[in-house]
Design a protein around this motif. Structure first.
Motif, PDB file in Angstrom:
ATOM      1  N   TRP A  47     -21.306 -36.028  21.146  1.00  0.00           N
ATOM      2  CA  TRP A  47     -21.342 -35.494  22.505  1.00  0.00           C
ATOM      3  C   TRP A  47     -22.165 -34.209  22.531  1.00  0.00           C
ATOM      4  CZ3 TRP A  47     -19.699 -30.859  24.639  1.00  0.00           C
ATOM      5  CH2 TRP A  47     -19.700 -30.809  26.036  1.00  0.00           C
ATOM      6  N   CYS A  48     -21.930 -33.342  21.557  1.00  0.00           N
ATOM      7  CA  CYS A  48     -22.628 -32.053  21.508  1.00  0.00           C
ATOM      8  C   CYS A  48     -24.135 -32.243  21.359  1.00  0.00           C
ATOM      9  CB  CYS A  48     -22.088 -31.201  20.357  1.00  0.00           C
ATOM     10  SG  CYS A  48     -20.387 -30.643  20.599  1.00  0.00           S
ATOM     11  N   GLU A  49     -24.547 -33.221  20.545  1.00  0.00           N
ATOM     12  CA  GLU A  49     -25.979 -33.465  20.351  1.00  0.00           C
ATOM     13  C   GLU A  49     -26.686 -33.806  21.659  1.00  0.00           C
ATOM     14  OE1 GLU A  49     -26.047 -36.567  17.411  1.00  0.00           O
ATOM     15  OE2 GLU A  49     -26.275 -35.123  15.779  1.00  0.00           O
ATOM     16  N   ASN A  50     -25.956 -34.387  22.602  1.00  0.00           N
ATOM     17  CA  ASN A  50     -26.551 -34.792  23.874  1.00  0.00           C
ATOM     18  C   ASN A  50     -26.490 -33.698  24.943  1.00  0.00           C
ATOM     19  OD1 ASN A  50     -27.273 -37.383  22.979  1.00  0.00           O
ATOM     20  ND2 ASN A  50     -25.184 -38.101  23.307  1.00  0.00           N
ATOM     21  N   GLN A  51     -25.988 -32.530  24.577  1.00  0.00           N
ATOM     22  CA  GLN A  51     -25.875 -31.426  25.521  1.00  0.00           C
ATOM     23  C   GLN A  51     -27.064 -30.476  25.358  1.00  0.00           C
ATOM     24  OE1 GLN A  51     -23.376 -31.730  27.786  1.00  0.00           O
ATOM     25  NE2 GLN A  51     -23.066 -33.613  26.613  1.00  0.00           N
ATOM     26  N   SER A  52     -27.197 -29.597  26.329  1.00  0.00           N
ATOM     27  CA  SER A  52     -28.263 -28.590  26.238  1.00  0.00           C
ATOM     28  C   SER A  52     -27.969 -27.645  25.074  1.00  0.00           C
ATOM     29  CB  SER A  52     -28.341 -27.786  27.543  1.00  0.00           C
ATOM     30  OG  SER A  52     -27.191 -26.966  27.677  1.00  0.00           O
ATOM     31  N   LEU A  53     -29.004 -26.989  24.600  1.00  0.00           N
ATOM     32  CA  LEU A  53     -28.841 -26.028  23.515  1.00  0.00           C
ATOM     33  C   LEU A  53     -27.875 -24.921  23.917  1.00  0.00           C
ATOM     34  CD1 LEU A  53     -29.656 -25.219  20.682  1.00  0.00           C
ATOM     35  CD2 LEU A  53     -31.626 -24.043  21.635  1.00  0.00           C
ATOM     36  N   ASP A  54     -27.953 -24.498  25.176  1.00  0.00           N
ATOM     37  CA  ASP A  54     -27.055 -23.463  25.673  1.00  0.00           C
ATOM     38  C   ASP A  54     -25.592 -23.915  25.573  1.00  0.00           C
ATOM     39  OD1 ASP A  54     -26.611 -20.866  27.028  1.00  0.00           O
ATOM     40  OD2 ASP A  54     -25.853 -22.155  28.654  1.00  0.00           O
ATOM     41  N   THR A  55     -25.324 -25.142  25.981  1.00  0.00           N
ATOM     42  CA  THR A  55     -23.962 -25.666  25.901  1.00  0.00           C
ATOM     43  C   THR A  55     -23.519 -25.776  24.450  1.00  0.00           C
ATOM     44  OG1 THR A  55     -24.207 -26.892  27.960  1.00  0.00           O
ATOM     45  CG2 THR A  55     -22.481 -27.640  26.467  1.00  0.00           C
ATOM     46  N   GLN A  56     -24.398 -26.260  23.595  1.00  0.00           N
ATOM     47  CA  GLN A  56     -24.060 -26.389  22.175  1.00  0.00           C
ATOM     48  C   GLN A  56     -23.700 -25.037  21.566  1.00  0.00           C
ATOM     49  OE1 GLN A  56     -26.963 -28.549  19.831  1.00  0.00           O
ATOM     50  NE2 GLN A  56     -27.349 -29.958  21.520  1.00  0.00           N
ATOM     51  N   MET A  57     -24.465 -24.015  21.943  1.00  0.00           N
ATOM     52  CA  MET A  57     -24.243 -22.685  21.364  1.00  0.00           C
ATOM     53  C   MET A  57     -22.967 -22.022  21.887  1.00  0.00           C
ATOM     54  SD  MET A  57     -28.143 -21.247  21.229  1.00  0.00           S
ATOM     55  CE  MET A  57     -27.631 -19.642  20.658  1.00  0.00           C
ATOM     56  N   HIS A  58     -22.572 -22.345  23.107  1.00  0.00           N
ATOM     57  CA  HIS A  58     -21.432 -21.665  23.712  1.00  0.00           C
ATOM     58  C   HIS A  58     -20.153 -22.492  23.705  1.00  0.00           C
ATOM     59  CE1 HIS A  58     -24.840 -19.297  25.300  1.00  0.00           C
ATOM     60  NE2 HIS A  58     -24.010 -18.309  25.053  1.00  0.00           N
ATOM     61  N   SER A  59     -20.227 -23.693  23.217  1.00  0.00           N
ATOM     62  CA  SER A  59     -19.048 -24.553  23.171  1.00  0.00           C
ATOM     63  C   SER A  59     -18.297 -24.328  21.867  1.00  0.00           C
ATOM     64  CB  SER A  59     -19.451 -26.019  23.281  1.00  0.00           C
ATOM     65  OG  SER A  59     -18.343 -26.842  23.005  1.00  0.00           O
ATOM     66  N   LYS A  60     -17.068 -23.869  21.975  1.00  0.00           N
ATOM     67  CA  LYS A  60     -16.260 -23.684  20.771  1.00  0.00           C
ATOM     68  C   LYS A  60     -16.023 -25.020  20.081  1.00  0.00           C
ATOM     69  CE  LYS A  60     -13.817 -19.460  21.970  1.00  0.00           C
ATOM     70  NZ  LYS A  60     -12.520 -18.823  22.186  1.00  0.00           N
ATOM     71  N   SER A  61     -15.864 -26.061  20.867  1.00  0.00           N
ATOM     72  CA  SER A  61     -15.624 -27.376  20.277  1.00  0.00           C
ATOM     73  C   SER A  61     -16.821 -27.843  19.458  1.00  0.00           C
ATOM     74  CB  SER A  61     -15.307 -28.399  21.361  1.00  0.00           C
ATOM     75  OG  SER A  61     -14.075 -28.093  21.960  1.00  0.00           O
ATOM     76  N   CYS A  62     -18.021 -27.619  19.970  1.00  0.00           N
ATOM     77  CA  CYS A  62     -19.218 -27.990  19.209  1.00  0.00           C
ATOM     78  C   CYS A  62     -19.281 -27.195  17.911  1.00  0.00           C
ATOM     79  CB  CYS A  62     -20.480 -27.758  20.037  1.00  0.00           C
ATOM     80  SG  CYS A  62     -20.674 -28.891  21.427  1.00  0.00           S
ATOM     81  N   THR A  63     -19.004 -25.925  18.004  1.00  0.00           N
ATOM     82  CA  THR A  63     -19.023 -25.062  16.821  1.00  0.00           C
ATOM     83  C   THR A  63     -17.979 -25.503  15.812  1.00  0.00           C
ATOM     84  OG1 THR A  63     -19.799 -23.206  18.155  1.00  0.00           O
ATOM     85  CG2 THR A  63     -18.827 -22.675  16.021  1.00  0.00           C
ATOM     86  N   GLN A  64     -16.767 -25.773  16.272  1.00  0.00           N
ATOM     87  CA  GLN A  64     -15.682 -26.159  15.369  1.00  0.00           C
ATOM     88  C   GLN A  64     -15.967 -27.514  14.718  1.00  0.00           C
ATOM     89  OE1 GLN A  64     -14.193 -23.723  14.660  1.00  0.00           O
ATOM     90  NE2 GLN A  64     -12.769 -22.877  16.144  1.00  0.00           N
ATOM     91  N   ALA A  65     -16.469 -28.468  15.498  1.00  0.00           N
ATOM     92  CA  ALA A  65     -16.792 -29.788  14.947  1.00  0.00           C
ATOM     93  C   ALA A  65     -17.918 -29.679  13.925  1.00  0.00           C
ATOM     94  CB  ALA A  65     -17.170 -30.757  16.072  1.00  0.00           C
ATOM     95  N   GLU A  66     -18.915 -28.861  14.207  1.00  0.00           N
ATOM     96  CA  GLU A  66     -20.038 -28.674  13.282  1.00  0.00           C
ATOM     97  C   GLU A  66     -19.564 -28.009  11.986  1.00  0.00           C
ATOM     98  OE1 GLU A  66     -23.680 -29.040  11.707  1.00  0.00           O
ATOM     99  OE2 GLU A  66     -23.127 -29.794  13.679  1.00  0.00           O
ATOM    100  N   ARG A  67     -18.736 -27.011  12.093  1.00  0.00           N
ATOM    101  CA  ARG A  67     -18.201 -26.347  10.894  1.00  0.00           C
ATOM    102  C   ARG A  67     -17.363 -27.309  10.064  1.00  0.00           C
ATOM    103  NH1 ARG A  67     -16.234 -20.576  13.403  1.00  0.00           N
ATOM    104  NH2 ARG A  67     -18.309 -19.648  13.595  1.00  0.00           N
ATOM    105  N   ALA A  68     -16.551 -28.108  10.726  1.00  0.00           N
ATOM    106  CA  ALA A  68     -15.716 -29.087  10.017  1.00  0.00           C
ATOM    107  C   ALA A  68     -16.594 -30.080   9.253  1.00  0.00           C
ATOM    108  CB  ALA A  68     -14.804 -29.814  10.993  1.00  0.00           C
ATOM    109  N   ALA A  69     -17.668 -30.557   9.902  1.00  0.00           N
ATOM    110  CA  ALA A  69     -18.586 -31.490   9.241  1.00  0.00           C
ATOM    111  C   ALA A  69     -19.225 -30.838   8.019  1.00  0.00           C
ATOM    112  CB  ALA A  69     -19.651 -31.960  10.224  1.00  0.00           C
ATOM    113  N   SER A  70     -19.636 -29.587   8.145  1.00  0.00           N
ATOM    114  CA  SER A  70     -20.230 -28.861   7.012  1.00  0.00           C
ATOM    115  C   SER A  70     -19.230 -28.694   5.880  1.00  0.00           C
ATOM    116  CB  SER A  70     -20.733 -27.491   7.458  1.00  0.00           C
ATOM    117  OG  SER A  70     -21.801 -27.625   8.355  1.00  0.00           O
TER     118      SER A  70
END
Length: 131
Positions: A47-70
């Motif tokens: 879902w995050c990949e399909n969002q704007s860069l601004d949304t990706q950067m400001h979404s805690k969920s995107c950040t948390q999911a990305e950190r978990a994947a890493s």
């Protein structure tokens, strides 16, 4: 008076929902939660990949999911590294006599070469060939 309360309630509802606007289908969870729920983590990440860069950067969920994947990738790489080390250790433990014999032969061969022998005159044991 009831109208003021209704307006205030509406404002709080809008503000509360605005905080959720940057969450995907499985948003609002912690990094650790995503690590334990990998299917949800992948869905959130997609879902995050399909969002704007601004949304990706400001979404805690995107950040948390990305950190978990890493974290998961790092853990797998670390485990793979440890398994490689264990495998090498087992292999070395099984070969010390052969390795020592090979090393002794190589030293003897090098000594033969250093003492005037050449490729043709030294055999693999290090002795000069006669004749």
């Amino acid at each position: 008076m009831n109208v003021k309360i209704a307006h205030i309630a509406a404002i709080f509802t809008v503000l509360a929902l605005a905080g959720c606007a940057n969450n995907g289908p499985d948003g609002g969870h912690s990094e650790k939660w995503y690590e334990k729920h990998t299917a949800d983590m992948h869905a959130e990440h997609k879902w995050c990949e399909n969002q704007s860069l601004d949304t990706q950067m400001h979404s805690k969920s995107c950040t948390q999911a990305e950190r978990a994947a890493s974290n998961i990738i790092s853990q797998k790489e670390h485990q793979s590294y440890l398994n490689t080390i264990k495998s090498i250790d087992k292999g070395l433990a099984a070969l010390p006599k052969e390795a020592q014999q090979g090393e002794a032969q190589m030293r003897a061969y090098n000594n033969c070469l250093e003492n005037g022998g050449n490729f043709a005159s030294c055999d693999k044991t290090g002795d000069k060939k006669s004749g």
